[in-house]
Design a protein around this motif. Structure first.
Motif, PDB file in Angstrom:
ATOM      1  N   CYS A  41     -11.827  17.184  -4.772  1.00 31.48           N
ATOM      2  CA  CYS A  41     -13.014  16.359  -4.518  1.00 31.48           C
ATOM      3  C   CYS A  41     -14.307  17.132  -4.725  1.00 31.48           C
ATOM      4  N   ALA A  42     -15.381  16.382  -4.906  1.00 28.73           N
ATOM      5  CA  ALA A  42     -16.671  16.980  -5.232  1.00 28.73           C
ATOM      6  C   ALA A  42     -17.374  17.559  -4.010  1.00 28.73           C
ATOM      7  N   ASN A  43     -17.317  16.859  -2.883  1.00 29.45           N
ATOM      8  CA  ASN A  43     -18.154  17.228  -1.739  1.00 29.45           C
ATOM      9  C   ASN A  43     -17.387  17.534  -0.458  1.00 29.45           C
ATOM     10  N   ASN A  44     -16.066  17.383  -0.490  1.00 29.12           N
ATOM     11  CA  ASN A  44     -15.219  17.720   0.654  1.00 29.12           C
ATOM     12  C   ASN A  44     -15.709  17.063   1.947  1.00 29.12           C
ATOM     13  N   ASN A  45     -16.028  15.774   1.852  1.00 25.47           N
ATOM     14  CA  ASN A  45     -16.490  15.024   3.020  1.00 25.47           C
ATOM     15  C   ASN A  45     -15.418  13.995   3.396  1.00 25.47           C
ATOM     16  N   ILE A  46     -14.254  14.506   3.748  1.00 26.08           N
ATOM     17  CA  ILE A  46     -13.086  13.657   3.971  1.00 26.08           C
ATOM     18  C   ILE A  46     -13.297  12.686   5.130  1.00 26.08           C
ATOM     19  N   GLU A  47     -13.939  13.126   6.211  1.00 22.63           N
ATOM     20  CA  GLU A  47     -14.145  12.246   7.365  1.00 22.63           C
ATOM     21  C   GLU A  47     -14.936  11.003   6.967  1.00 22.63           C
ATOM     22  N   ALA A  48     -15.999  11.183   6.189  1.00 26.41           N
ATOM     23  CA  ALA A  48     -16.796  10.036   5.758  1.00 26.41           C
ATOM     24  C   ALA A  48     -15.962   9.090   4.901  1.00 26.41           C
ATOM     25  N   CYS A  49     -15.127   9.644   4.050  1.00 27.86           N
ATOM     26  CA  CYS A  49     -14.272   8.814   3.190  1.00 27.86           C
ATOM     27  C   CYS A  49     -13.289   7.994   4.018  1.00 27.86           C
ATOM     28  N   GLU A  50     -12.743   8.582   5.077  1.00 26.31           N
ATOM     29  CA  GLU A  50     -11.817   7.854   5.946  1.00 26.31           C
ATOM     30  C   GLU A  50     -12.536   6.722   6.669  1.00 26.31           C
ATOM     31  N   ILE A  51     -13.758   6.980   7.115  1.00 25.00           N
ATOM     32  CA  ILE A  51     -14.541   5.948   7.799  1.00 25.00           C
ATOM     33  C   ILE A  51     -14.813   4.774   6.859  1.00 25.00           C
ATOM     34  N   LEU A  52     -15.176   5.073   5.633  1.00 25.30           N
ATOM     35  CA  LEU A  52     -15.427   4.011   4.661  1.00 25.30           C
ATOM     36  C   LEU A  52     -14.157   3.224   4.360  1.00 25.30           C
ATOM     37  N   THR A  53     -13.037   3.925   4.258  1.00 26.38           N
ATOM     38  CA  THR A  53     -11.760   3.255   4.001  1.00 26.38           C
ATOM     39  C   THR A  53     -11.423   2.280   5.118  1.00 26.38           C
ATOM     40  N   ASP A  54     -11.539   2.729   6.373  1.00 27.05           N
ATOM     41  CA  ASP A  54     -11.223   1.867   7.512  1.00 27.05           C
ATOM     42  C   ASP A  54     -12.084   0.614   7.517  1.00 27.05           C
ATOM     43  N   TRP A  55     -13.358   0.781   7.269  1.00 25.17           N
ATOM     44  CA  TRP A  55     -14.218  -0.398   7.320  1.00 25.17           C
ATOM     45  C   TRP A  55     -13.908  -1.378   6.195  1.00 25.17           C
TER      46      TRP A  55
ATOM     47  N   TYR B 206       0.852  -1.185   0.000  1.00 25.28           N
ATOM     48  CA  TYR B 206       0.000   0.000   0.000  1.00 25.28           C
ATOM     49  C   TYR B 206       0.888   1.236   0.000  1.00 25.28           C
ATOM     50  N   ASP B 207       0.293   2.382  -0.279  1.00 25.96           N
ATOM     51  CA  ASP B 207       1.084   3.608  -0.357  1.00 25.96           C
ATOM     52  C   ASP B 207       1.590   4.015   1.019  1.00 25.96           C
ATOM     53  N   SER B 208       2.856   4.333   1.094  1.00 23.98           N
ATOM     54  CA  SER B 208       3.469   4.661   2.388  1.00 23.98           C
ATOM     55  C   SER B 208       2.887   5.923   3.009  1.00 23.98           C
ATOM     56  N   ASP B 209       2.343   6.809   2.199  1.00 19.13           N
ATOM     57  CA  ASP B 209       1.717   8.023   2.703  1.00 19.13           C
ATOM     58  C   ASP B 209       0.228   7.851   2.974  1.00 19.13           C
ATOM     59  N   GLY B 210      -0.303   6.676   2.656  1.00 17.26           N
ATOM     60  CA  GLY B 210      -1.727   6.431   2.869  1.00 17.26           C
ATOM     61  C   GLY B 210      -2.615   6.997   1.777  1.00 17.26           C
ATOM     62  N   ALA B 211      -2.059   7.224   0.581  1.00 17.27           N
ATOM     63  CA  ALA B 211      -2.861   7.773  -0.518  1.00 17.27           C
ATOM     64  C   ALA B 211      -3.770   6.719  -1.142  1.00 17.27           C
ATOM     65  N   TRP B 212      -3.396   5.449  -1.044  1.00 20.36           N
ATOM     66  CA  TRP B 212      -4.232   4.371  -1.568  1.00 20.36           C
ATOM     67  C   TRP B 212      -3.925   3.075  -0.846  1.00 20.36           C
ATOM     68  N   TYR B 213      -4.927   2.201  -0.816  1.00 19.28           N
ATOM     69  CA  TYR B 213      -4.786   0.895  -0.182  1.00 19.28           C
ATOM     70  C   TYR B 213      -5.400  -0.182  -1.080  1.00 19.28           C
ATOM     71  N   PRO B 214      -4.851  -1.399  -1.037  1.00 14.62           N
ATOM     72  CA  PRO B 214      -5.527  -2.506  -1.721  1.00 14.62           C
ATOM     73  C   PRO B 214      -6.765  -2.880  -0.920  1.00 14.62           C
ATOM     74  N   VAL B 215      -7.851  -3.180  -1.606  1.00 16.25           N
ATOM     75  CA  VAL B 215      -9.089  -3.467  -0.888  1.00 16.25           C
ATOM     76  C   VAL B 215      -9.650  -4.847  -1.216  1.00 16.25           C
ATOM     77  N   ARG B 216      -9.261  -5.409  -2.343  1.00 12.73           N
ATOM     78  CA  ARG B 216      -9.668  -6.763  -2.719  1.00 12.73           C
ATOM     79  C   ARG B 216      -8.686  -7.265  -3.766  1.00 12.73           C
ATOM     80  N   ILE B 217      -8.535  -8.567  -3.857  1.00 15.56           N
ATOM     81  CA  ILE B 217      -7.553  -9.132  -4.766  1.00 15.56           C
ATOM     82  C   ILE B 217      -8.246  -9.795  -5.948  1.00 15.56           C
ATOM     83  N   CYS B 218      -7.978  -9.270  -7.132  1.00 14.58           N
ATOM     84  CA  CYS B 218      -8.431  -9.898  -8.371  1.00 14.58           C
ATOM     85  C   CYS B 218      -7.312 -10.822  -8.855  1.00 14.58           C
ATOM     86  N   THR B 219      -7.658 -12.044  -9.210  1.00 10.02           N
ATOM     87  CA  THR B 219      -6.659 -13.035  -9.586  1.00 10.02           C
ATOM     88  C   THR B 219      -6.920 -13.521 -11.006  1.00 10.02           C
TER      89      THR B 219
END
Length: 347
Positions: free
Chosen positions: A267-281, A125-138
């Protein structure tokens, strides 16, 4: 199950579900008071988007989440147009592979967020936290055991492009529009050289959608196809198909699909907190269980669940053909042109 030719179940795509929680305890579960709007551009299948939307309405009653569906090529074109206009129409993206995430980070368009779930990830994953793997396509090979045995068809990606028994009877997805197909041809080009593309052309490999290729396997019009594992698994589970996966002897193509948040400038809606919550889950054990239930392999190293009727993670990923993600985007146009020179692509 046998290593080379395992009957795997049913095409599916990770049926995502998002659970909410408060910002100071994002992965704890429960009903969150997160609100506002989040727009997600995604290449997930449309039936999965519908399932996700229904779950979001239940879990996030105060949050309006909208999806825009498109293939990788379509999403890239949309982002390019919006970038030229100075603002994106989304807040998050869930795309097929890391190359596009690297590209968008280089453009300075991604929000950096250190998820507490990152320590459990077994994929880069990105060392700065810009992106994370979320599922593996094989990416694997697939065949119809009711019509052919593995002694009658190749069991390696290399032979897929060279075995004369497949000439006129093989199929794969279009790398001009599919991110996973593009990543796959980059890896195979590095592994076997330009002769690999020449071989695909000589084989008269059909370039078409996965659904068409699967139908051809069932009818016998194709002997073997290059396709994502989850597509075969879904077909088996939903339709009782006997189609089976071959995990090639020369290695699988492991493609981590990524999740990323667009930064405040774009970003379109500047709702960063919601995006972080979705990422964590999404990265949590609960979120990953939903990925696995959708026939994808988990990105976490501390879980033992696997997609229904698939192999264990250690077996599937025992041998992986490496993919140069920077090459995937920095040389994208050159490689696509080279592919077209040797392989007939219906646009």
């Amino acid at each position: 199950m046998k290593k080379r030719a395992t009957a795997v179940v049913l095409l599916g795509v990770a049926a995502l579900a998002f659970v909410s929680c408060k910002k100071e305890s994002k992965t704890a579960g429960g009903i969150s008071d997160v609100s506002g709007k989040v727009v997600i551009y995604t290449s997930m299948y449309e039936d999965i988007i519908e399932a996700v939307s229904n779950i979001l309405e239940e879990k996030f009653p105060n949050l309006n989440v909208e999806f825009f569906y498109g293939g990788t090529g379509n999403i890239q074109a949309k982002i390019a147009a919006e970038r030229s206009a100075g603002k994106l129409g989304c807040d998050m993206m869930m795309v097929a592979e890391p190359a596009y995430s690297l590209e968008l980070k280089e453009y300075g368009m991604l929000h950096s967020y250190k998820s507490p779930e990152a320590a459990a990830l077994s994929f880069e994953y990105d060392s700065d936290g810009a992106w994370y793997p979320v599922r593996i396509c094989t990416m694997v090979l697939a065949y119809n055991p009711e019509k052919y045995s593995t002694s009658e068809i190749p069991t390696t990606f290399k032979e897929f492009a060279t075995d004369a028994r497949l000439r006129g009877y093989a199929s794969m997805s279009n790398p001009l529009t599919s991110g996973t197909a593009m990543a796959s041809i980059v890896a195979l080009l590095d592994a076997y050289g330009e002769d690999y593309f020449v071989g695909l052309g000589n084989q008269r490999v059909a370039i078409e959608s996965g659904s068409v290729a699967l139908t051809k396997l069932e009818t016998g019009e194709c002997k073997e196809i290059m396709i994502l594992e989850e597509s075969v698994l879904k077909k088996r589970e939903e339709e009782g198909s006997q189609l089976a996966c071959i995990y090639p002897d020369d290695g699988v193509l492991c493609i981590p699909s990524t999740v990323m948040t667009v930064n405040e400038q774009w970003c379109a809606n500047n709702n960063i907190e919601a995006c972080e919550i979705l990422t964590d889950w999404l990265l949590s054990k609960e979120g990953q269980k939903c990925m696995v239930d959708g026939w994808m392999h988990s990105v976490r190293g501390d879980v033992d669940y696997v997609p229904y009727d698939s192999l264990s993670n250690s077996e599937v990923f025992a041998k992986i053909i490496p993919i140069d993600w920077e090459k995937c985007y920095k040389e994208r146009d050159t490689i696509r042109t080279l592919f077209e020179e040797h392989v007939t692509v219906k646009k």
